[in-house]
Scaffold this motif. Structure first.
Motif, short mmCIF file in Angstrom:
data_model
loop_
_atom_site.label_atom_id
_atom_site.label_comp_id
_atom_site.label_asym_id
_atom_site.label_seq_id
_atom_site.Cartn_x
_atom_site.Cartn_y
_atom_site.Cartn_z
N UNK A 35 0.87 -1.17 0.00
CA UNK A 35 0.00 0.00 0.00
C UNK A 35 0.90 1.22 0.00
N UNK A 36 0.59 2.16 -0.86
CA UNK A 36 1.34 3.42 -0.88
C UNK A 36 0.47 4.49 -0.24
N UNK A 37 0.92 5.03 0.86
CA UNK A 37 0.19 6.06 1.59
C UNK A 37 0.50 7.44 1.00
N UNK A 38 -0.40 8.37 1.21
CA UNK A 38 -0.21 9.73 0.69
C UNK A 38 0.99 10.41 1.34
N UNK A 39 1.18 10.17 2.63
CA UNK A 39 2.31 10.74 3.36
C UNK A 39 2.87 9.67 4.30
N UNK A 40 4.05 9.92 4.82
CA UNK A 40 4.63 9.00 5.79
C UNK A 40 3.72 8.84 7.00
N UNK A 41 3.20 9.95 7.52
CA UNK A 41 2.33 9.87 8.69
C UNK A 41 1.03 9.13 8.41
N UNK A 42 0.48 9.27 7.19
CA UNK A 42 -0.70 8.49 6.82
C UNK A 42 -0.38 7.00 6.86
N UNK A 43 0.81 6.64 6.41
CA UNK A 43 1.23 5.25 6.47
C UNK A 43 1.34 4.74 7.89
N UNK A 44 1.92 5.54 8.75
CA UNK A 44 2.04 5.14 10.16
C UNK A 44 0.67 5.02 10.82
N UNK A 45 -0.24 5.93 10.47
CA UNK A 45 -1.61 5.84 10.99
C UNK A 45 -2.26 4.54 10.54
N UNK A 46 -2.06 4.15 9.28
CA UNK A 46 -2.61 2.89 8.79
C UNK A 46 -2.01 1.71 9.54
N UNK A 47 -0.71 1.74 9.74
CA UNK A 47 -0.06 0.66 10.49
C UNK A 47 -0.67 0.54 11.89
N UNK A 48 -0.93 1.65 12.53
CA UNK A 48 -1.53 1.63 13.87
C UNK A 48 -2.93 1.00 13.83
N UNK A 49 -3.73 1.37 12.83
CA UNK A 49 -5.07 0.80 12.73
C UNK A 49 -5.01 -0.70 12.43
N UNK A 50 -4.08 -1.10 11.55
CA UNK A 50 -3.90 -2.52 11.26
C UNK A 50 -3.44 -3.26 12.51
N UNK A 51 -2.54 -2.67 13.27
CA UNK A 51 -2.06 -3.31 14.50
C UNK A 51 -3.21 -3.54 15.47
N UNK A 52 -4.10 -2.57 15.60
CA UNK A 52 -5.26 -2.74 16.50
C UNK A 52 -6.18 -3.85 16.00
N UNK A 53 -6.43 -3.89 14.70
CA UNK A 53 -7.28 -4.95 14.13
C UNK A 53 -6.62 -6.31 14.30
N UNK A 54 -5.31 -6.37 14.10
CA UNK A 54 -4.58 -7.63 14.25
C UNK A 54 -4.62 -8.12 15.69
#
Length: 103
Positions: A31-50
């Motif tokens: 997945x290519x995020x719009x910004x680095x921080x958007x990517x980190x936010x996605x990782x955090x949400x995925x981590x919570x779901x995982x």
């Protein structure tokens, strides 16, 4: 322990997840995020779901490109848990403005 899926079942499940590809006993998506921080936010949400699913992907972060890899180590291959979490990752990625797969 979850049962591993045979090749036919894996192919069927991948048909519903077009952004994901199989590599041996794992599936992955970039997945290519719009910004680095958007990517980190996605990782955090995925981590919570995982954590909620008690099933954890390998996550590689390269600036704005995130690679998620799933396999069920305890079963020695791909199980329904991998595809369920992959679908959840797709849902989360769709809500971030993140781009599609980068192959």
């Amino acid at each position: 322990m979850a049962d591993t899926l045979d090749d036919t079942a894996v192919a069927d499940r991948l048909g519903a997840l077009p952004e994901w590809t199989r590599d041996g006993q794992a599936i992955s998506r970039q997945v290519r995020a719009a910004t680095f921080l958007d990517g980190i936010d996605l990782v955090t949400r995925v981590a919570r779901a995982a954590e909620a699913a008690d099933h954890h992907p390998d996550i590689d972060i390269r600036w704005r490109t995130l690679t998620f890899t799933l396999t069920t180590h305890s079963a020695g291959g791909l199980t329904a848990k991998d595809f369920d979490l992959a679908a959840r990752i797709d849902d989360l990625a769709a809500g971030t403005g993140a781009g599609g797969a980068q192959r």
